[in-house]
Design a protein around this motif. Structure first.
Motif, short mmCIF file in Angstrom:
data_model
loop_
_atom_site.label_atom_id
_atom_site.label_comp_id
_atom_site.label_asym_id
_atom_site.label_seq_id
_atom_site.Cartn_x
_atom_site.Cartn_y
_atom_site.Cartn_z
N ASN A 17 0.87 15.45 -51.53
CA ASN A 17 -0.43 16.01 -51.18
C ASN A 17 -1.42 15.90 -52.34
O ASN A 17 -2.62 15.66 -52.14
N LYS A 18 -0.94 16.05 -53.56
CA LYS A 18 -1.81 15.96 -54.74
C LYS A 18 -2.45 14.58 -54.87
O LYS A 18 -3.58 14.44 -55.34
N THR A 42 -0.55 29.24 -49.77
CA THR A 42 -0.75 28.50 -51.01
C THR A 42 -1.14 27.04 -50.79
O THR A 42 -1.76 26.44 -51.67
N ARG A 43 -0.80 26.46 -49.64
CA ARG A 43 -1.08 25.04 -49.42
C ARG A 43 -2.58 24.82 -49.22
O ARG A 43 -3.20 25.42 -48.37
N ASN A 44 -3.18 23.97 -50.07
CA ASN A 44 -4.62 23.68 -49.99
C ASN A 44 -5.43 24.97 -49.87
O ASN A 44 -6.23 25.15 -48.95
N VAL A 55 -8.81 14.88 -45.48
CA VAL A 55 -9.17 14.90 -46.90
C VAL A 55 -8.00 15.48 -47.68
O VAL A 55 -7.65 15.03 -48.76
N THR A 56 -7.39 16.52 -47.10
CA THR A 56 -6.15 17.09 -47.64
C THR A 56 -5.04 16.79 -46.64
O THR A 56 -5.28 16.34 -45.53
N LEU A 57 -3.81 17.09 -47.04
CA LEU A 57 -2.67 16.74 -46.20
C LEU A 57 -1.92 17.98 -45.74
O LEU A 57 -1.60 18.85 -46.55
N ASP A 58 -1.65 18.05 -44.43
CA ASP A 58 -0.71 19.02 -43.87
C ASP A 58 -1.02 20.44 -44.34
O ASP A 58 -0.36 20.99 -45.21
N ASN A 59 -2.02 21.04 -43.71
CA ASN A 59 -2.49 22.35 -44.17
C ASN A 59 -1.57 23.51 -43.87
O ASN A 59 -1.76 24.60 -44.36
#
Length: 603
Positions: free
Chosen positions: A396-397, A571-573, A561-565
């Protein structure tokens, strides 16, 4: 200010906002407008607390916590994790089943309780305005926003200083059908009791073979008074009520089911090849040249680590991958009967088959269950597919904000996002067992699961056909009643990624007027994702390429834009914490400016 979308993500944003208000002793009057598609504030549709108990999570109860361990602390005195709340309120001492995978409605009840706790513990200076309606549009006048609800032709008179968009999915597209009569086409299944109540007892097609598909199947069977029973051999059987559809056909792009997961929610211990150190040492962040080879090596190593363990052996790690493969070669010479690992076989055991036969898929589901019951520490194949859950936070980073080159970004979105979800984030075992029982009872037909399409015309309505271009279609046309099956109801059980771009939808309107713009990856190429452009704080970037400081996004709207919210993750994104900090900073800056202006006026 306004939070649009009060599902889990909106709830988390509200929690951080209140924590910041208390921590920074903001005592001025603040109006908080909360918009949600319905009255399920805190849970949203997917976790609505009025859902039936047979709709269960694929996310372990131990992972669910509406609170986050960061400063400032929550305003609630005793914030309970989901497990703690279950033990206090729901778990019968004779049964701890909820502690593994809970019904979605119970999770919704927990989230709704948290919402009520936050509102009731809020400072008196905060005034809430609740809007149980879908937001259709937002306009900006000066530096403030006005919001229009779907049921109203006018914009609300209130002018909003700050808007946070956390809207979830309201439905799938209908790109495969030219006309969609409301009586026979359903594009979103939640809440299932309401959305599926008019489905007739004829032939039904479900598009998509994921978690939403399973919920749909259960609503049309168990939700219609059918009963699942386990026999003496623990083989599950289905006893129909007669209210079910005559037959349910499932179709999807891959034609493959998700890997089920056991209740222990075990995880692999650590990664050895897919590490930030190895990634940072690379010159180019190419998915094909860098990430995919590392993923394949990691899957391979984790598979054989367990295969060796079963034989009381140890697979020794070495940075030189050929040293590892040499150990594996020796392993198979000693144990030729052991299954050899094959990436292509893992991701598609029916590789090369234009169609998958009903019996084949049933046997494959039985195999997956047998492996899932062993868990990641006893099944090589489950260890391999479980690897992605460990890889995903690291990947994800590098995926987020266009760090991948444009070609890699497009390739992952198209071919690998769905694949890894299918391998690693599947349903609890019991739901896969129910699919098998329904298929063996003749209510589910998997014979069209791959290479089928839906056509519609005014004369014949909906028809399900095999792909006319496939050799299998030509070879088996007679066996399939010339390849056509008349369908009474089509259900789209796919959950689209990114934003809803359908005409007159909120995001379509915001893109049209330029408050938002599409995210375009121009890193060594060009790719326009199904997403809107944001900066690393979650703030929107408008059509002019400038920041909309007081319009932010969090959760589903940031996908692409981000992955797998991960809807339930704190904590994810995590743009919620950043948003709340920015709101407080904005309030403090305005207070300082007002104080300065008042001082000037006095003098």
């Amino acid at each position: 200010m306004a939070i649009i979308g009060m599902g889990p993500k909106g709830l988390y944003a509200l929690e951080r906002l209140l924590a910041q208000i208390k921590y920074n002793t903001i005592d001025q009057c603040i109006e908080v407008h909360i918009f949600n598609a319905d009255e399920n504030f805190g849970s949203g549709n997917v976790y609505a607390k009025n859902q039936p108990s047979y709709l269960i999570m694929n996310y372990a109860s131990s992972n669910i916590n509406a609170w986050i361990d960061e400063t400032p602390k929550p305003i609630v005195q005793q914030p309970l994790s989901f497990i703690e709340w279950l033990k206090e309120n729901k778990v019968d001492k004779r049964s701890n089943s909820y502690l593994d995978f809970a019904p979605r409605a119970i999770v919704g009840e927990y989230l709704n309780t948290v919402f009520k706790e936050l509102v009731s513990n809020s400072p008196e200076s905060i005034s809430y305005y609740f809007h149980p309606n879908i937001v259709a549009d937002i306009k900006k006048t000066g530096d403030k926003f006005q919001i229009k609800e779907q049921s109203d032709s006018n914009y609300l008179s209130d002018k909003i200083d700050n808007v946070l968009l956390t809207t979830g999915h309201l439905g799938a597209g209908a790109d495969f059908i030219s006309e969609q009569p409301a009586s026979s086409f359903i594009n979103f299944v939640y809440p299932t009791k309401t959305k599926l109540k008019d489905v007739k007892t004829g032939k039904v097609v479900i598009r998509g073979f994921g978690l939403t598909c399973i919920d749909t199947v259960l609503e049309l069977t168990e939700g219609r008074a059918g009963i699942f029973k386990s026999g003496s051999s623990n083989k599950m059987k289905y006893l129909p009520s007669g209210k079910e559809p005559n037959c349910i056909y499932i179709i999807s792009r891959s034609g493959l089911p998700m890997f089920p997961r056991n209740s222990s929610e075990e995880e692999i211990e650590r990664l050895v090849y897919f590490t930030e150190e190895n990634i940072e040492a690379a010159l180019k962040l190419s998915f094909v040249d860098l990430f995919l080879p590392l993923i394949k090596k990691e899957f391979y190593f984790q598979y054989y680590k367990i295969a060796f363990k079963i034989k009381n052996l140890e697979l020794k790690f070495d940075e030189d991958f050929e040293t590892v493969t040499a150990q594996v070669t020796e392993f198979h010479s000693k144990f030729p009967e052991e299954e050899k690992y094959c990436w292509d076989q893992l991701i598609d055991p029916f590789h090369g088959q234009a169609t998958i036969y009903n019996d084949q898929l049933i046997e494959y589901l039985k195999f997956l269950i047998s492996e899932a019951k062993k868990g990641v520490h006893a099944s090589p194949i489950m260890a391999a597919v479980g690897t992605w859950r460990k890889i995903s936070p690291i990947f994800n980073k590098y995926y987020s904000f266009g760090r991948l080159d444009a070609k890699s970004h497009a390739l992952f979105d198209r071919d690998y996002f769905g694949l890894f979800n299918r391998l690693s984030y599947g349903p609890p075992i019991i739901n896969t067992e129910k699919l098998i029982a329904l298929a063996e009872g003749g209510l589910i037909d998997f014979s069209r699961v791959r290479n089928a399409e839906i056509i519609h015309n005014k004369k014949n309505g909906y028809e399900l056909i095999l792909d006319k271009k496939s050799s299998s279609f030509r070879r088996n046309a007679e066996n399939y009643d010339t390849g056509k099956i008349k369908i009474d109801t089509v259900i789209d059980a796919r959950i689209p990624r990114g934003i809803d771009r359908r005409p007159k939808s909120l995001f379509s309107n915001l893109l049209t007027k330029g408050l938002l713009r599409s995210f375009k990856n121009k890193n060594n190429g060009y790719y326009e994702a199904s997403a809107v452009d944001i900066n690393k704080s979650g703030k929107a970037i408008n059509a002019n390429g400038t920041l909309e400081d007081n319009l932010s996004l969090y959760g589903t709207p940031t996908e692409g834009v981000t992955l797998d919210n991960d809807t339930l993750s704190r904590t994810r994104n995590n743009f919620a914490s950043i948003w709340a900090q920015n709101v407080i900073q904005d309030i403090q800056n305005k207070n300082k400016q007002n104080l300065f202006n008042n001082t000037i006026n006095v003098h």
